[in-house]
Design an enzyme around this catalytic site. Structure first.
Site, PDB file in Angstrom:
ATOM      1  N   GLU A 102       0.832  -1.211   0.000  1.00 62.99           N
ATOM      2  CA  GLU A 102       0.000   0.000   0.000  1.00 62.99           C
ATOM      3  C   GLU A 102       0.864   1.257   0.000  1.00 62.99           C
ATOM      4  O   GLU A 102       2.008   1.229   0.460  1.00 62.99           O
ATOM      5  CB  GLU A 102      -0.888   0.017   1.254  1.00 62.99           C
ATOM      6  CG  GLU A 102      -2.311  -0.467   1.026  1.00 62.99           C
ATOM      7  CD  GLU A 102      -3.158   0.511   0.211  1.00 62.99           C
ATOM      8  OE1 GLU A 102      -2.598   1.369  -0.510  1.00 62.99           O
ATOM      9  OE2 GLU A 102      -4.388   0.403   0.297  1.00 62.99           O
ATOM     10  N   ASP A 103       0.303   2.340  -0.503  1.00 64.82           N
ATOM     11  CA  ASP A 103       0.991   3.623  -0.393  1.00 64.82           C
ATOM     12  C   ASP A 103       0.830   4.191   1.012  1.00 64.82           C
ATOM     13  O   ASP A 103       1.784   4.654   1.619  1.00 64.82           O
ATOM     14  CB  ASP A 103       0.480   4.618  -1.460  1.00 64.82           C
ATOM     15  CG  ASP A 103      -1.045   4.743  -1.505  1.00 64.82           C
ATOM     16  OD1 ASP A 103      -1.748   4.064  -0.728  1.00 64.82           O
ATOM     17  OD2 ASP A 103      -1.539   5.526  -2.340  1.00 64.82           O
ATOM     18  N   ASP A 106      -4.659   4.973   6.025  1.00 63.90           N
ATOM     19  CA  ASP A 106      -5.262   6.192   6.576  1.00 63.90           C
ATOM     20  C   ASP A 106      -6.388   5.782   7.539  1.00 63.90           C
ATOM     21  O   ASP A 106      -6.128   5.420   8.679  1.00 63.90           O
ATOM     22  CB  ASP A 106      -5.749   7.027   5.390  1.00 63.90           C
ATOM     23  CG  ASP A 106      -6.231   8.394   5.759  1.00 63.90           C
ATOM     24  OD1 ASP A 106      -5.653   8.998   6.675  1.00 63.90           O
ATOM     25  OD2 ASP A 106      -7.191   8.891   5.123  1.00 63.90           O
ATOM     26  N   PHE A 155      -2.540  16.153   4.359  1.00 71.78           N
ATOM     27  CA  PHE A 155      -2.774  15.537   3.058  1.00 71.78           C
ATOM     28  C   PHE A 155      -1.507  15.639   2.217  1.00 71.78           C
ATOM     29  O   PHE A 155      -1.005  16.722   1.963  1.00 71.78           O
ATOM     30  CB  PHE A 155      -3.956  16.159   2.318  1.00 71.78           C
ATOM     31  CG  PHE A 155      -4.416  15.280   1.197  1.00 71.78           C
ATOM     32  CD1 PHE A 155      -5.194  14.164   1.461  1.00 71.78           C
ATOM     33  CD2 PHE A 155      -4.014  15.517  -0.116  1.00 71.78           C
ATOM     34  CE1 PHE A 155      -5.600  13.309   0.428  1.00 71.78           C
ATOM     35  CE2 PHE A 155      -4.402  14.671  -1.146  1.00 71.78           C
ATOM     36  CZ  PHE A 155      -5.193  13.564  -0.869  1.00 71.78           C
ATOM     37  N   ARG A 168       1.181  12.335  -8.824  1.00 72.14           N
ATOM     38  CA  ARG A 168       1.745  11.008  -8.560  1.00 72.14           C
ATOM     39  C   ARG A 168       3.197  10.914  -9.001  1.00 72.14           C
ATOM     40  O   ARG A 168       3.964  10.121  -8.491  1.00 72.14           O
ATOM     41  CB  ARG A 168       0.951   9.932  -9.310  1.00 72.14           C
ATOM     42  CG  ARG A 168      -0.480   9.741  -8.839  1.00 72.14           C
ATOM     43  CD  ARG A 168      -1.029   8.454  -9.439  1.00 72.14           C
ATOM     44  NE  ARG A 168      -2.487   8.370  -9.384  1.00 72.14           N
ATOM     45  CZ  ARG A 168      -3.180   7.923  -8.343  1.00 72.14           C
ATOM     46  NH1 ARG A 168      -2.558   7.548  -7.256  1.00 72.14           N
ATOM     47  NH2 ARG A 168      -4.504   7.861  -8.385  1.00 72.14           N
TER      48      ARG A 168
HETATM   49  P1  IMP Z   1      -7.954   4.296   3.856  1.00 68.10           P
HETATM   50  O1  IMP Z   1      -8.905   3.274   3.309  1.00 68.10           O
HETATM   51  O2  IMP Z   1      -8.684   5.448   4.478  1.00 68.10           O
HETATM   52  O3  IMP Z   1      -6.912   3.725   4.793  1.00 68.10           O
HETATM   53  O4  IMP Z   1      -7.244   4.977   2.656  1.00 68.10           O
HETATM   54  C1  IMP Z   1      -6.348   4.367   1.883  1.00 68.10           C
HETATM   55  C2  IMP Z   1      -6.177   5.119   0.583  1.00 68.10           C
HETATM   56  O5  IMP Z   1      -6.545   6.503   0.651  1.00 68.10           O
HETATM   57  C3  IMP Z   1      -4.731   5.123   0.211  1.00 68.10           C
HETATM   58  O6  IMP Z   1      -4.375   3.961  -0.499  1.00 68.10           O
HETATM   59  C4  IMP Z   1      -4.596   6.389  -0.612  1.00 68.10           C
HETATM   60  O7  IMP Z   1      -4.850   6.126  -1.962  1.00 68.10           O
HETATM   61  C5  IMP Z   1      -5.657   7.310  -0.070  1.00 68.10           C
HETATM   62  N1  IMP Z   1      -5.061   8.346   0.824  1.00 68.10           N
HETATM   63  C6  IMP Z   1      -5.135   8.426   2.169  1.00 68.10           C
HETATM   64  N2  IMP Z   1      -4.479   9.495   2.660  1.00 68.10           N
HETATM   65  C7  IMP Z   1      -3.956  10.115   1.589  1.00 68.10           C
HETATM   66  C8  IMP Z   1      -3.133  11.309   1.437  1.00 68.10           C
HETATM   67  O8  IMP Z   1      -2.730  11.998   2.386  1.00 68.10           O
HETATM   68  N3  IMP Z   1      -2.804  11.634   0.158  1.00 68.10           N
HETATM   69  C9  IMP Z   1      -3.193  10.904  -0.925  1.00 68.10           C
HETATM   70  N4  IMP Z   1      -3.934   9.788  -0.827  1.00 68.10           N
HETATM   71  C10 IMP Z   1      -4.326   9.401   0.413  1.00 68.10           C
HETATM   72 MG    MG Z   2      -4.396   3.867  -2.592  1.00 66.65          MG
END
Ligand code: IMP
Ligand code: MG
Length: 182
Positions: A102-103, A106, A155, A168
């Protein structure tokens, strides 16, 4: 040529050298832990693609490459907790040791959903390696097993991470100026 995205960045959190160093450290841990396993890596498109490509080139044990695409954010900056699979794995993961790449983790909804999906398909183990972790934003109880950098609630973009599909292709990870997404 001057980088035309630079004006939209408030500050750089991790430059390319710092990211590369971290990737090498993560690869060493993964090699050690998966030496005797049947490692199947899963890149979560699109955000993890840059990290994924560079990480797997540093991992010196056999592995399989796979991709999945899920939607969570659309064009906003808040997770919906409602995850849809847009492109699915093309391989049977029954009995395999799956490592989700994963990147960023969050809210945790994406990772929890994928973990349950893969366990339901009979994976032997499911772990996650995430370049970034934003623990203060977590809405479900889940942690990446391998994490590059822990960051505060800001962010960020770059190195695969986007805002509305852009940024990106920045070589570093930076905080986007709030006026860009407000
Ligand atoms: P989660 O399901 O809320 O944990 O979110 C995961 C996805 O949200 C990540 O794989 C990202 O693509 C996106 N994401 C969450 N925070 C950021 C951020 O600060 N910048 C860009 N993308 C984010
Ligand atoms: Mg993502």
């Amino acid at each position: 040529m001057k980088n035309l995205m630079e004006n939209d960045i408030e500050k750089i959190l991790f430059d390319n050298a710092q990211i590369n160093k971290k990737i090498k450290e993560l690869a060493r841990q993964i090699e050690k832990d998966y030496r005797d396993k049947d490692l199947v890596t899963v890149c979560v498109l699109n955000g993890a693609s840059v990290f994924y490509s560079n990480l797997i080139l540093e991992i010196n044990i056999p592995l399989e490459m796979n991709f999945i695409r899920v939607s969570s954010y659309g064009h906003g900056t808040l997770s919906s907790g409602n995850i849809r699979t847009l492109y699915d794995l093309e391989t049977n993961i029954n009995g395999k040791d799956v490592l989700i790449i994963e990147d960023i983790v969050d809210s945790g909804h994406t990772l929890l959903t994928l973990k349950n999906l893969f366990l339901g398909r009979g994976a032997n183990t499911v772990k996650c390696c995430s370049l970034l972790d934003k623990p203060s934003r977590r809405e479900v109880e889940i942690e990446p097993d391998y994490s590059g950098f822990t960051i505060p609630d800001e962010f960020i973009v770059g190195y695969g991470l986007d805002f509305a599909g852009k940024y990106r292709n920045l070589k570093y990870i930076g905080v986007l100026k709030p006026e860009i997404y407000k």
